[in-house]
Scaffold this active site. Structure first.
Site, short mmCIF file in Angstrom:
data_model
loop_
_atom_site.label_atom_id
_atom_site.label_comp_id
_atom_site.label_asym_id
_atom_site.label_seq_id
_atom_site.Cartn_x
_atom_site.Cartn_y
_atom_site.Cartn_z
N ASP A 226 -0.12 0.13 -8.27
CA ASP A 226 -1.30 0.68 -8.93
C ASP A 226 -2.23 1.33 -7.91
O ASP A 226 -2.68 0.68 -6.96
CB ASP A 226 -2.05 -0.41 -9.69
CG ASP A 226 -1.23 -0.99 -10.83
OD1 ASP A 226 -0.75 -0.20 -11.65
OD2 ASP A 226 -1.09 -2.22 -10.90
N ASP B 230 2.71 -0.45 -2.41
CA ASP B 230 1.89 -0.96 -3.49
C ASP B 230 2.17 -0.08 -4.71
O ASP B 230 2.78 0.99 -4.59
CB ASP B 230 0.41 -0.87 -3.09
CG ASP B 230 -0.52 -1.14 -4.25
OD1 ASP B 230 -0.44 -2.23 -4.82
OD2 ASP B 230 -1.31 -0.24 -4.57
#
Length: 225
Positions: free
Chosen positions: A11, A9
């Site tokens: 953010d 991922d």
């Protein structure tokens, strides 16, 4: 040699972009004359595609208003990034680059990204941090249903020719871990992101800093006891 895929991922996992996210949400809501949701609510939707995020943050708003919120967020986000630069607006977490460098140097590891960002946003971030060539597969919100739907992971597996048992999803939110579980891959949660560690119930393992990443991956891949 067994080839393995580590999907990150972005953010809250690789970069700390909360200042831009909070500021951009504020700009989007103010432009529509709406009260900005509180910090906890905004960080709670990080990882979702923007249309799904706005439905959660502004459920009473009509479809047209939510579409304007999405566009306002995108516009404000890019303006903020252009004003101060990617490294300043979305800095890498301590240890993130070193961890990526270690994994990239291994012959048995491929790297990927699965993010709620748009392709434009991800490309700008990768360019700004000098990460071109690091990720063999990049899955973005433009092309998939929102997390936790497993579409992003399925596509990453297909693009790299990997089996689900040879992949790990690394992320900071319940959406990342639930997506991993739905795709049949191991989820490795990180505790420094935007969801509390207690919310990552689907994670098979947790780490508190990037120095622990390699060992945790080895255990999930069955390489260490």
């Amino acid at each position: 040699m067994r080839l393995k895929l580590v999907i990150f991922d972005v953010d809250g996992t690789l970069v700390d972009s909360q200042a831009d996210i909070l500021g951009s949400m504020n700009g989007a809501f103010e432009a529509q004359g709406l009260k900005t949701p509180d910090r906890e609510a905004i960080l709670g939707i990080v990882g979702l595609s923007l249309d799904v995020a706005m439905l959660k943050l502004a459920p009473q708003a009509g479809t047209a208003v939510r579409a304007e919120l999405v566009e306002g967020y995108k516009r404000t986000y890019m303006q903020r990034r252009e004003a101060v630069g990617t490294k300043e607006s979305s800095p890498l977490y301590p240890g993130a680059r070193a961890a990526l460098d270690r994994l990239r140097a291994r012959d048995d590891i491929l790297l990927g990204v699965a993010t709620g960002k748009s392709r434009r946003g991800l490309d700008k971030l990768i360019e700004g941090h000098g990460l071109d060539g690091y990720f063999q597969t990049r899955q973005v919100a433009d092309d998939h249903p929102s997390k936790p739907h497993p579409s992003m992971i399925f596509a990453a597996l297909s693009e790299t020719g990997m089996e689900h048992v040879d992949a790990v999803m690394v992320g900071d939110t319940s959406y990342d871990m639930d997506m991993a579980q739905a795709a049949g891959v191991a989820g490795l949660g990180v505790s420094w992101g935007y969801h509390p560690a207690s919310a990552l119930k689907s994670a098979r393992a947790m780490v508190d800093d990037f120095s622990a990443l390699d060992e945790a991956l080895g255990q999930l891949f069955g390489e260490t006891a």
